[in-house]
Scaffold this active site. Structure first.
Site, PDB file in Angstrom:
ATOM      1  N   TYR A   1      43.968  29.666  29.209  1.00  0.00           N
ATOM      2  CA  TYR A   1      42.641  30.180  28.838  1.00  0.00           C
ATOM      3  C   TYR A   1      42.707  31.037  27.570  1.00  0.00           C
ATOM      4  CZ  TYR A   1      38.391  33.092  29.476  1.00  0.00           C
ATOM      5  OH  TYR A   1      37.198  33.780  29.304  1.00  0.00           O
TER       6      TYR A   1
ATOM      7  N   TYR B   1      51.723  40.811  40.854  1.00  0.00           N
ATOM      8  CA  TYR B   1      51.351  40.354  39.493  1.00  0.00           C
ATOM      9  C   TYR B   1      51.278  41.552  38.554  1.00  0.00           C
ATOM     10  CZ  TYR B   1      48.341  39.631  35.559  1.00  0.00           C
ATOM     11  OH  TYR B   1      47.829  39.654  34.281  1.00  0.00           O
TER      12      TYR B   1
ATOM     13  N   LYS C   1      53.695  42.902  35.079  1.00  0.00           N
ATOM     14  CA  LYS C   1      53.258  43.338  33.744  1.00  0.00           C
ATOM     15  C   LYS C   1      53.851  44.721  33.420  1.00  0.00           C
ATOM     16  CE  LYS C   1      50.858  39.782  32.588  1.00  0.00           C
ATOM     17  NZ  LYS C   1      51.363  38.880  31.542  1.00  0.00           N
TER      18      LYS C   1
ATOM     19  N   PRO D   1      40.191  43.923  49.429  1.00  0.00           N
ATOM     20  CA  PRO D   1      41.381  44.797  49.414  1.00  0.00           C
ATOM     21  C   PRO D   1      42.071  44.728  48.036  1.00  0.00           C
ATOM     22  CG  PRO D   1      41.395  43.372  51.360  1.00  0.00           C
ATOM     23  CD  PRO D   1      40.268  42.897  50.501  1.00  0.00           C
TER      24      PRO D   1
ATOM     25  N   SER E   1      48.391  43.952  30.586  1.00  0.00           N
ATOM     26  CA  SER E   1      47.141  44.028  31.348  1.00  0.00           C
ATOM     27  C   SER E   1      46.783  45.450  31.726  1.00  0.00           C
ATOM     28  CB  SER E   1      47.304  43.200  32.634  1.00  0.00           C
ATOM     29  OG  SER E   1      46.270  43.488  33.538  1.00  0.00           O
TER      30      SER E   1
ATOM     31  N   ASN F   1      39.118  42.848  31.152  1.00  0.00           N
ATOM     32  CA  ASN F   1      38.744  41.607  31.862  1.00  0.00           C
ATOM     33  C   ASN F   1      38.257  40.522  30.904  1.00  0.00           C
ATOM     34  OD1 ASN F   1      38.914  43.710  33.906  1.00  0.00           O
ATOM     35  ND2 ASN F   1      38.010  42.188  35.300  1.00  0.00           N
TER      36      ASN F   1
HETATM   37  C1  WQD Z   1      36.002  41.826  38.864  1.00  0.00           C
HETATM   38  C2  WQD Z   1      35.016  42.511  39.780  1.00  0.00           C
HETATM   39  C3  WQD Z   1      35.519  42.287  42.125  1.00  0.00           C
HETATM   40  C4  WQD Z   1      34.884  37.990  42.370  1.00  0.00           C
HETATM   41  C5  WQD Z   1      41.298  40.546  36.955  1.00  0.00           C
HETATM   42  C6  WQD Z   1      42.687  40.132  37.154  1.00  0.00           C
HETATM   43  C7  WQD Z   1      43.585  41.148  36.512  1.00  0.00           C
HETATM   44  C8  WQD Z   1      43.231  41.276  35.043  1.00  0.00           C
HETATM   45  C9  WQD Z   1      41.785  41.633  34.890  1.00  0.00           C
HETATM   46  C10 WQD Z   1      44.676  39.876  33.734  1.00  0.00           C
HETATM   47  C11 WQD Z   1      35.710  43.216  40.947  1.00  0.00           C
HETATM   48  C12 WQD Z   1      34.215  41.599  41.774  1.00  0.00           C
HETATM   49  C13 WQD Z   1      34.997  39.281  41.887  1.00  0.00           C
HETATM   50  C14 WQD Z   1      33.876  37.674  43.314  1.00  0.00           C
HETATM   51  C15 WQD Z   1      33.139  39.938  43.231  1.00  0.00           C
HETATM   52  N1  WQD Z   1      43.502  40.083  34.338  1.00  0.00           N
HETATM   53  N2  WQD Z   1      34.130  40.225  42.310  1.00  0.00           N
HETATM   54  N3  WQD Z   1      33.038  38.675  43.706  1.00  0.00           N
HETATM   55  O1  WQD Z   1      40.075  42.010  39.851  1.00  0.00           O
HETATM   56  O2  WQD Z   1      39.096  43.251  37.842  1.00  0.00           O
HETATM   57  O3  WQD Z   1      41.049  41.788  37.571  1.00  0.00           O
HETATM   58  O4  WQD Z   1      41.027  40.635  35.582  1.00  0.00           O
HETATM   59  O5  WQD Z   1      45.559  40.617  33.593  1.00  0.00           O
HETATM   60  O6  WQD Z   1      44.881  40.731  36.660  1.00  0.00           O
HETATM   61  O7  WQD Z   1      42.847  40.069  38.513  1.00  0.00           O
HETATM   62  O8  WQD Z   1      38.789  40.792  38.041  1.00  0.00           O
HETATM   63  O9  WQD Z   1      37.035  39.077  38.097  1.00  0.00           O
HETATM   64  O10 WQD Z   1      38.567  39.295  40.109  1.00  0.00           O
HETATM   65  O11 WQD Z   1      36.885  41.061  39.688  1.00  0.00           O
HETATM   66  O12 WQD Z   1      32.350  40.830  43.621  1.00  0.00           O
HETATM   67  O13 WQD Z   1      33.715  36.525  43.799  1.00  0.00           O
HETATM   68  O14 WQD Z   1      34.186  41.517  40.368  1.00  0.00           O
HETATM   69  O15 WQD Z   1      35.389  42.990  43.336  1.00  0.00           O
HETATM   70  O16 WQD Z   1      34.995  44.413  41.202  1.00  0.00           O
HETATM   71  P1  WQD Z   1      39.728  42.044  38.417  1.00  0.00           P
HETATM   72  P2  WQD Z   1      37.830  39.954  39.012  1.00  0.00           P
END
Ligand code: WQD
Length: 342
Positions: free
Chosen positions: A13, A152, A156, A299, A127, A182
């Site tokens: 990506y 993960y 990093k 979680p 990250s 993000n």
């Molecule tokens: C964002 C928000 C969820 C899905 C990710 C990677 C991390 C880093 C940054 C690379 C959160 C909420 C999500 C859904 C929801 N990337 N959500 N419903 O967890 O901040 O981190 O991007 O290094 O490694 O994991 O991103 O998009 O999963 O979640 O409510 O179906 O959206 O709770 O608050 P995250 P995310």
């Protein structure tokens, strides 16, 4: 042909968007990717966007023999951008060994080859997960790193330590780590974008798949956080803006402009947006309603994080330009393209 840059994970990506930006600035790009989380047709799409087909070799970086043969063949590489890694937070909890092996050993092999084949410059894909749940916001590069929320995130944090130590012991290597917040959105051509395999973990692809009718409903993981609307806050950065940050970092290395031989920068917009704000902005930008329901917290989620981007702006000379509105529209245009929705 321009100066040669190796992009590992270059059909992924962020990697593919970075290849496009490198080529548009005249660099000659070589991609190594094992296609474990991307497809070879991304190379065709990159060529459609830039008119230049990047060199591409398919293998896993853990194949040390193959990696050495690669560097013996391509002996004009001046810099490496190392994206190749497993990146699913949830999956890493279930498969920690696979994550430590793939993400850490690949970095160590790359660093070994840099020494052996006299390649001095490395940009590393790090990250904001290294900060965990910060005590103060926005986070600066000096904000203490915290216990990673997942294997993960730990790969990093450990990778940054490895870089720091190796650079100290190897004067001819200089590295810049970019701590992404993000990444979201897609190239304006809608020829490349995020291609999550299976059910998306991340918010924006889940929103666009819900809007496309592929998912019946978006589950919002909690609205009882200590934030204005109760949902989590993140710093969503446009993937093309993020790709451009890599080109700026590569130029900084090639022009020997770094202040030290290991630098690291927050790459975000500096603005936080809540999950509910992202949904509302998506609906406004696209005119498409998103069917959602509030469910229990996920979680491992932290409540809020967004970047202090002073260093990236002032030292690196990079700033995010594309708005959340336009970025979400680009994500929707990409979803419509891959699903043949007009
Ligand atoms: C964002 C928000 C969820 C899905 C990710 C990677 C991390 C880093 C940054 C690379 C959160 C909420 C999500 C859904 C929801 N990337 N959500 N419903 O967890 O901040 O981190 O991007 O290094 O490694 O994991 O991103 O998009 O999963 O979640 O409510 O179906 O959206 O709770 O608050 P995250 P995310």
């Amino acid at each position: 042909m321009g100066r040669q840059v190796l992009v590992t994970g270059g059909t992924g990506y962020i990697g593919s968007h970075t290849v496009v930006e490198l080529q548009s600035k005249g660099f000659e790009v070589i991609i190594i990717d094992d296609l474990s989380n991307s497809s070879a047709e991304v190379v065709d799409q990159i060529e459609k966007i830039t008119g230049i087909r990047p060199l591409f070799e398919q293998f896993n970086l853990l194949d040390a023999k193959r990696l050495n043969t690669f560097f013996q063949k391509y002996n004009h590489i001046e810099a490496i951008i190392h994206f190749a890694a497993f990146k699913a937070v949830g999956e890493s909890v279930n498969k920690p060994l696979a994550y430590y092996q793939n993400n850490l050993i690949s970095l160590m092999y790359i660093l070994e080859c840099m020494s052996r084949y006299k390649i001095s410059n490395l940009v590393f894909s790090s990250s904001c997960t290294v900060y965990g749940q910060p005590d103060q916001l926005p986070v600066t590069e000096q904000t203490p790193k915290k216990e990673a929320e997942s294997p993960y995130g730990n790969t990093k944090a450990i990778s940054e330590e490895i870089l720091n130590d190796v650079v100290k012991a190897t004067p001819e290597i200089t590295a810049i780590a970019l701590r992404y917040f993000n990444p979201i959105g897609a190239h304006p051509s809608s020829l490349i974008g995020e291609l999550p395999q299976g059910v998306p973990n991340n918010l924006v692809p889940f929103i666009t798949q819900t809007a496309a009718g592929i998912r019946p409903q978006l589950s919002i993981f909690g609205d009882d956080y200590q934030t204005p609307d109760g949902s989590c806050i993140r710093d969503y950065i446009n993937v093309v803006d993020l790709a451009k940050a890599h080109v700026v970092a590569i130029n900084r290395l090639l022009d020997n402009k770094t202040k030290s031989r290991y630098e690291f920068f927050n790459i975000g917009t500096g603005k936080g947006a809540s999950v509910l704000e992202v949904v509302k902005t998506f609906e406004k930008a696209t005119g498409v309603k998103v069917n959602y329901t509030i469910v229990a917290r996920r979680p491992g989620d932290i409540e809020q994080i967004y970047a202090d981007t002073t260093n990236a702006n002032k030292i690196l000379g990079w700033k995010a330009e594309v708005s959340l509105h336009d970025t979400l529209l680009s994500a929707w245009n990409w979803e419509k393209k891959i699903r043949n929705i007009n």
